[in-house]
Design a protein around this motif. Structure first.
Motif, PDB file in Angstrom:
ATOM      1  N   ASP A 189       1.244  10.645  -3.220  1.00 44.99           N
ATOM      2  CA  ASP A 189       0.152  11.606  -3.065  1.00 44.99           C
ATOM      3  C   ASP A 189      -1.212  10.937  -3.012  1.00 44.99           C
ATOM      4  O   ASP A 189      -2.219  11.589  -2.748  1.00 44.99           O
ATOM      5  N   SER A 190      -1.261   9.615  -3.233  1.00 46.13           N
ATOM      6  CA  SER A 190      -2.534   8.892  -3.166  1.00 46.13           C
ATOM      7  C   SER A 190      -2.840   8.400  -1.766  1.00 46.13           C
ATOM      8  O   SER A 190      -3.973   8.023  -1.468  1.00 46.13           O
ATOM      9  N   TRP A 191      -1.848   8.404  -0.867  1.00 46.84           N
ATOM     10  CA  TRP A 191      -2.090   7.921   0.495  1.00 46.84           C
ATOM     11  C   TRP A 191      -1.569   8.834   1.611  1.00 46.84           C
ATOM     12  O   TRP A 191      -2.001   8.727   2.751  1.00 46.84           O
ATOM     13  N   GLU A 208       2.334   2.582  -3.668  1.00 45.96           N
ATOM     14  CA  GLU A 208       1.501   3.400  -4.550  1.00 45.96           C
ATOM     15  C   GLU A 208       2.033   4.834  -4.554  1.00 45.96           C
ATOM     16  O   GLU A 208       2.771   5.231  -3.636  1.00 45.96           O
ATOM     17  N   PRO A 209       1.702   5.646  -5.570  1.00 46.53           N
ATOM     18  CA  PRO A 209       2.152   7.042  -5.591  1.00 46.53           C
ATOM     19  C   PRO A 209       1.854   7.716  -4.257  1.00 46.53           C
ATOM     20  O   PRO A 209       0.751   7.601  -3.718  1.00 46.53           O
ATOM     21  N   GLU A 216       0.818  -1.214   0.000  1.00 42.76           N
ATOM     22  CA  GLU A 216       0.000   0.000   0.000  1.00 42.76           C
ATOM     23  C   GLU A 216       0.856   1.270   0.000  1.00 42.76           C
ATOM     24  O   GLU A 216       0.413   2.339  -0.422  1.00 42.76           O
ATOM     25  N   TYR A 275       2.038  15.827   2.312  1.00 40.41           N
ATOM     26  CA  TYR A 275       2.592  15.717   0.959  1.00 40.41           C
ATOM     27  C   TYR A 275       3.149  17.065   0.507  1.00 40.41           C
ATOM     28  O   TYR A 275       4.258  17.138  -0.051  1.00 40.41           O
ATOM     29  N   ALA A 301      -2.724  15.464   2.527  1.00 41.66           N
ATOM     30  CA  ALA A 301      -2.345  16.568   1.650  1.00 41.66           C
ATOM     31  C   ALA A 301      -1.347  17.521   2.294  1.00 41.66           C
ATOM     32  O   ALA A 301      -0.399  17.979   1.636  1.00 41.66           O
TER      33      ALA A 301
END
Length: 228
Positions: free
Chosen positions: A198-200, A195-196, A192, A206, A203
């Motif tokens: 910024d997807s997890w 994954e990129p 998990e 990031y 905000a």
């Protein structure tokens, strides 16, 4: 770090870029000679040996291993990895080695360090890790000396192809040895977190991490994919 005076070849081991695998392939090749200078990764927690293993060009000059002129004459190379991916890998290495508490939820742990402005998992001192002694990681330190780039940078994605090509060019024969995959952290990174980011990652974290790694992101993006 691997240095061949016979072939004027230098491999700079940038942390979390498959350095152990590259170095093992170099040492298993026909390049090796009794005059080689080799720093291997030491036992867990031996920071002096770890520092030597990840020696930077300026360190080699300061220690008298090479002069600045000799450094420019060498075929020197190292690898750069997507900064976010490299950072996540280092977080899970820190959890595996006990630098970070692996009983804490990893995402919560990452966010805590980012929000405290201490995202770098390995500091210059061993303890305590909650003190603000975390300088920003810099790719430039591994590829530059006195403002000049003296080490060729290749992308992490191309590590196998590049290593085989350099061995082939150095020995004059095609490298046929299987590329070894040495795992310092056998637990690896959970799927998990592959994954990129910024997807997890929340905000705010990031945005802050992107700013923290701005120079490294720019340097990574400046390195073209290997064309062979």
């Amino acid at each position: 770090m691997y240095l061949s005076k016979k072939h004027k070849l230098l491999f700079i081991a940038v942390p979390r870029t498959a350095s152990n695998s590259v170095q093992k392939m170099l040492l298993d090749s026909d390049i090796t000679d009794a005059s080689d200078l080799v720093h291997n990764l030491g036992s867990r927690g031996d920071w002096a040996i770890t520092s030597s293993y990840h020696a930077r060009p300026s360190m080699l000059v300061d220690q008298g291993v090479l002069t600045a002129t000799e450094l420019e004459e060498y075929k020197a190379f190292g690898f750069v990895r997507d900064p976010f991916e490299r950072w996540v890998s280092s977080i899970f290495l820190a959890r595996f080695t006990g630098v970070f508490n692996n009983q804490i939820d990893p995402l919560s742990q990452m966010c805590e360090f980012i929000r405290k402005d201490e995202p770098r998992p390995f500091a210059k001192v061993i303890e305590p890790h909650d003190e603000k002694n975390y300088g920003a990681f810099s790719y430039q330190n591994f590829f530059f000396h006195d403002g000049n780039q003296v080490v060729d940078a290749y992308r992490f994605e191309d590590v196998e192809a590049v290593t085989k090509k350099i061995i082939s060019e150095t020995t004059g024969e095609e490298a046929t040895t299987t590329f070894p995959h040495v795992q310092v952290n056998p637990r690896s990174v959970p799927d998990e977190f592959k994954e990129p980011i910024d997807s997890w990652l929340p905000a705010d974290c990031y945005k802050k991490l992107k700013k923290y790694f701005a120079a490294e992101i720019a340097f990574y993006n400046s390195v073209a994919p290997f064309s062979g």
